[in-house]
Scaffold this motif. Structure first.
Motif, PDB file in Angstrom:
ATOM      1  N   UNK A 556     -77.245 -23.165  -9.391  1.00 47.07           N
ATOM      2  CA  UNK A 556     -77.783 -21.821  -9.118  1.00 47.07           C
ATOM      3  C   UNK A 556     -77.172 -21.315  -7.821  1.00 47.07           C
ATOM      4  N   UNK A 557     -76.625 -20.113  -7.857  1.00 42.77           N
ATOM      5  CA  UNK A 557     -76.050 -19.499  -6.658  1.00 42.77           C
ATOM      6  C   UNK A 557     -77.123 -18.654  -5.984  1.00 42.77           C
ATOM      7  N   UNK A 558     -77.457 -19.022  -4.757  1.00 40.00           N
ATOM      8  CA  UNK A 558     -78.426 -18.214  -4.019  1.00 40.00           C
ATOM      9  C   UNK A 558     -77.786 -16.878  -3.644  1.00 40.00           C
ATOM     10  N   UNK A 559     -78.587 -15.943  -3.289  1.00 41.33           N
ATOM     11  CA  UNK A 559     -78.125 -14.571  -3.079  1.00 41.33           C
ATOM     12  C   UNK A 559     -77.414 -14.404  -1.749  1.00 41.33           C
ATOM     13  N   UNK A 620     -76.109 -22.363  -1.229  1.00 38.89           N
ATOM     14  CA  UNK A 620     -76.360 -21.348  -0.203  1.00 38.89           C
ATOM     15  C   UNK A 620     -75.024 -20.866   0.349  1.00 38.89           C
ATOM     16  N   UNK A 621     -74.778 -19.575   0.264  1.00 37.45           N
ATOM     17  CA  UNK A 621     -73.493 -19.023   0.690  1.00 37.45           C
ATOM     18  C   UNK A 621     -73.605 -18.092   1.892  1.00 37.45           C
ATOM     19  N   UNK A 622     -74.814 -17.766   2.302  1.00 35.79           N
ATOM     20  CA  UNK A 622     -74.986 -16.729   3.312  1.00 35.79           C
ATOM     21  C   UNK A 622     -74.405 -17.093   4.668  1.00 35.79           C
ATOM     22  N   UNK A 623     -74.358 -18.401   4.989  1.00 33.32           N
ATOM     23  CA  UNK A 623     -73.899 -18.789   6.325  1.00 33.32           C
ATOM     24  C   UNK A 623     -72.426 -18.470   6.549  1.00 33.32           C
ATOM     25  N   UNK A 654     -63.920 -15.224   0.711  1.00 30.21           N
ATOM     26  CA  UNK A 654     -64.460 -15.900   1.889  1.00 30.21           C
ATOM     27  C   UNK A 654     -65.353 -17.066   1.481  1.00 30.21           C
ATOM     28  N   UNK A 655     -65.955 -16.972   0.290  1.00 32.92           N
ATOM     29  CA  UNK A 655     -66.886 -17.986  -0.187  1.00 32.92           C
ATOM     30  C   UNK A 655     -66.213 -19.081  -1.009  1.00 32.92           C
ATOM     31  N   UNK A 656     -64.909 -18.936  -1.256  1.00 36.75           N
ATOM     32  CA  UNK A 656     -64.213 -19.911  -2.097  1.00 36.75           C
ATOM     33  C   UNK A 656     -64.290 -21.339  -1.561  1.00 36.75           C
ATOM     34  N   UNK A 657     -64.101 -21.572  -0.276  1.00 36.21           N
ATOM     35  CA  UNK A 657     -64.188 -22.962   0.201  1.00 36.21           C
ATOM     36  C   UNK A 657     -65.529 -23.617  -0.122  1.00 36.21           C
ATOM     37  N   UNK A 658     -66.626 -22.887   0.039  1.00 31.85           N
ATOM     38  CA  UNK A 658     -67.942 -23.451  -0.265  1.00 31.85           C
ATOM     39  C   UNK A 658     -68.072 -23.734  -1.758  1.00 31.85           C
ATOM     40  N   UNK A 659     -67.569 -22.840  -2.589  1.00 28.86           N
ATOM     41  CA  UNK A 659     -67.607 -23.068  -4.035  1.00 28.86           C
ATOM     42  C   UNK A 659     -66.762 -24.279  -4.420  1.00 28.86           C
TER      43      UNK A 659
END
Length: 668
Positions: A556-559, A620-623, A654-659
């Motif tokens: 699940x991807x958080x918002x 969590x991607x917000x950080x 910008x979120x690719x590394x976390x994914x």
């Protein structure tokens, strides 16, 4: 909002004050008046009562004239309305982008034709301009009244010889029919229900019914009933909020309350005495002008501000609205209401026609020229020039995917081939679409094919029905089922579920109240935001359990953080900013605070925690957007958001590394 009656009732003017002040402060953002929007409903009842009383008096006196009725209406509403529109034009010229100015020009013509409610209804949409940025949006209620008063006087003309008892029955039946239509539409056609006259007519007819019944101020229970009426109105103002579907059965609170006051209040006792106090009456007298002035002032201030409006500023603008209302009432409304001087027909009529023609010409010119884009000279600063031309929307083309004009993407294969060693599936609402560039890159770097399906306002939850969304409630449930069936058939290594979870638990302050309600049945009765919050957790657990029972891994991807102002406008304005000096500070100041994001997400946190306890990853991607105490929407040279809550392609990357890290951890 309505004419005065022959027998002046100061408590009615006091009731106008009770209606207009909460409307103004609600639009100013003061949450204590969470139901301040019901002031419009109070005005509708008052207007129906006073106008019907005048028409009935004319019928009984044998002087009924539709022409004279419209003349009175014109002298009552047009002078102040024309003044506010005229004052708005120069402000719009300096504060609006070309496309905004073009829409403003169209709204001027719509207001003059008393069709602005229809125009604003047709303009609304998932990605439409925030309502708080439209200077003339509030004129929808004037349009509803005037559309009602096209038909109602004609009906009375036909029924002028009917007895009062027959009139009461017919008006009551018409009101009940409109109310029934309103209740039906409140769960299915929210925007039409809010803006259009057929579903609002029952509120005006409620006032008409009071006029037909006649006052009952000497009833032994008059003081009790008028006090109850005032309590119902105040309860609606301070208790209702945007989580309630409106108008609906909840509108009975202010409508019935107003009816009780109109029927039973007396200026010398009880609730009527409170309403007849001089300060209340004074505000009530200027209520029409106050209603007209406040929305343009608020809208232009928000258009010129790069971040959330300070409360002090909004309070000052509210007070300024009051001052302008008093001046408008004294030097514009009053002179035109008198039949001598400038209010005489031979002077007022040519002036009204000429003013309307000039304003209509201005509005038409602004619309046809596309908002006069040559007003501004584009910046030559290289940083700003680069930022203002960055693509902000992802491409949904690829593979066998065929998105429709509304962004609806049935489950499909976005890229790769069936022979690929790995498969990734991404399902969700418009936030899934926004993250698509990152998922494309994730699939490419892992040699995986990419399955995809999305639709704005449709969370990827099995058994979830969306009320008052972009389509019928069953569409989202069918979409989620089709996504699940594709995953069960194609066996992806990982299924990502993406949603704007706060939309379903807390709504959106920039979208009409009560939209996007999550439900576990297709057409529930009396569904509210609280119900929407309640069903998120069981629906999310049902969904992840179903995927896992099918032998599939799910994340699940958080918002991502949501911002509180129109970033699209800010990006467009960059093109007209002379230099990039101070740009970094502007970005920081206009970015959402971490604490605000946490407050927004608090209602969906229990559902995320429950999923985590099931052993399902919640990413969590917000950080990745964090800069100190804020989540930034950009940095000089790079824009991370497309609008208030959707990331741009650059923001997605910008979120690719976390994914990537999450995928490598969960898919060996």
């Amino acid at each position: 909002m309505a004419e005065g009656a022959a027998a002046y009732r100061p408590e009615i003017d006091g009731l106008r004050a009770i209606a207009v002040v909460p409307v103004v402060l609600f639009h100013a953002g003061f949450q204590v008046f969470s139901g301040g929007f019901v002031g419009v409903d109070v005005f509708f009842v008052i207007s129906g009562y006073l106008i019907t009383g005048i028409l009935l008096s004319d019928i009984e006196a044998g002087r009924y004239s539709i022409a004279r009725f419209y003349e009175r209406r014109a002298r009552r509403i047009l002078p102040a309305l024309f003044l506010v529109i005229a004052a708005s034009v120069p402000l719009a010229w300096f504060a609006m982008l070309p496309d905004e100015l073009a829409r403003f020009g169209k709204s001027i013509v719509a207001v003059l034709g008393f069709a602005s409610n229809i125009t604003f209804w047709l303009e609304e949409g998932y990605f439409s301009q925030a309502s708080e940025l439209k200077p003339l949006l509030h004129t929808w209620s004037l349009a509803v009244e005037e559309q009602f008063y096209i038909a109602f006087p004609l009906a009375l003309l036909v029924l002028r010889k009917a007895s009062r008892q027959v009139l009461i029955v017919l008006v009551a039946l018409a009101a009940l029919a409109s109310l029934a239509l309103c209740l039906y539409a409140s769960q299915r056609y929210a925007l039409a229900n809010f803006y259009l006259a057929p579903t609002r007519a029952w509120e005006l007819l409620a006032g008409s019914l009071c006029a037909c019944i006649g006052r009952r101020p000497d009833s032994p229970f008059a003081s009790l009933l008028s006090g109850l009426g005032l309590a119902l109105v105040l309860l609606a103002i301070f208790w209702l909020d945007g989580s309630f579907p409106f108008p609906s059965h909840w509108a009975l609170l202010p409508v019935v309350g107003t009816m009780l006051i109109v029927l039973y209040a007396r200026a010398d006792r009880g609730a009527g005495r409170l309403l007849a106090l001089r300060p209340m009456v004074g505000i009530g007298l200027v209520s029409y002008s106050l209603y007209l002035w406040h929305q343009p002032l608020f809208a232009y201030a928000r258009l010129l501000e790069t971040g959330p409006m300070p409360r002090g500023t909004m309070l000052a603008l509210s007070l300024l609205s009051g001052l302008l209302a008093w001046a408008s009432w004294k030097w514009v409304e009053q002179p035109f209401r008198r039949r001598d001087g400038i209010g005489h027909r031979r002077k007022a009529l040519p002036l009204a026609i000429g003013s309307a023609a000039v304003l209509a010409g201005i509005g038409t010119a602004l619309y046809l020229t596309g908002g006069v884009p040559d007003r501004f000279q584009r910046s030559t600063d290289p940083t700003i020039a680069a930022m203002s031309t960055i693509p902000l929307e992802p491409s949904m083309q690829g593979g066998d995917c065929k998105p429709d004009p509304e962004g609806f993407v049935q489950p499909c294969q976005m890229q790769g081939s069936r022979g690929a060693p790995r498969t990734i599936a991404v399902y969700g609402d418009s936030h899934a679409t926004a993250l698509l560039p990152a998922f494309r890159a994730l699939a490419a770097e892992n040699g995986a094919r990419l399955l995809f399906g999305s639709y704005g306002g449709c969370p990827p939850l099995l058994g979830a029905y969306m009320l008052k969304a972009n389509s019928a409630p069953e569409v989202c449930a069918d979409m989620a089922r089709a996504q699940f069936e594709q995953a069960r058939r194609e066996r992806p290594d990982m299924v990502y579920l993406v949603g704007r979870w706060s939309l379903y638990t807390s709504g959106d302050p920039h979208i009409p109240a009560g939209r996007y309600l999550l439900a576990d049945q297709p057409r529930p009765w009396l569904w509210t935001r609280e119900d929407s919050r309640r069903v998120l957790e069981p629906l999310l657990l049902r969904t992840v359990d179903a995927y896992r029972a099918a032998g599939l891994k799910v994340t699940v991807i958080d918002q991502v953080p949501s911002h509180r102002f129109d970033l699209q406008r800010t990006v467009q304005w960059l093109a007209y900013r002379p230099t990039a000096e101070g740009l970094a500070e502007d970005i920081r100041a206009s970015s959402v605070k971490v604490a605000e994001y946490r407050d927004l997400m608090s209602a969906s946190r229990p559902a995320m925690a429950a999923v985590s306890r099931r052993g399902v990853p919640v990413l969590q991607l917000q950080e990745d957007f964090r800069q100190g105490d804020r989540y930034a929407w950009a940095r000089p040279g790079e824009i991370w958001y497309n609008d208030m809550n959707h990331v741009s392609p650059a923001g997605a990357m910008l979120l690719l590394p976390a994914l990537s890290a999450s995928y490598r951890r969960d898919v060996p």
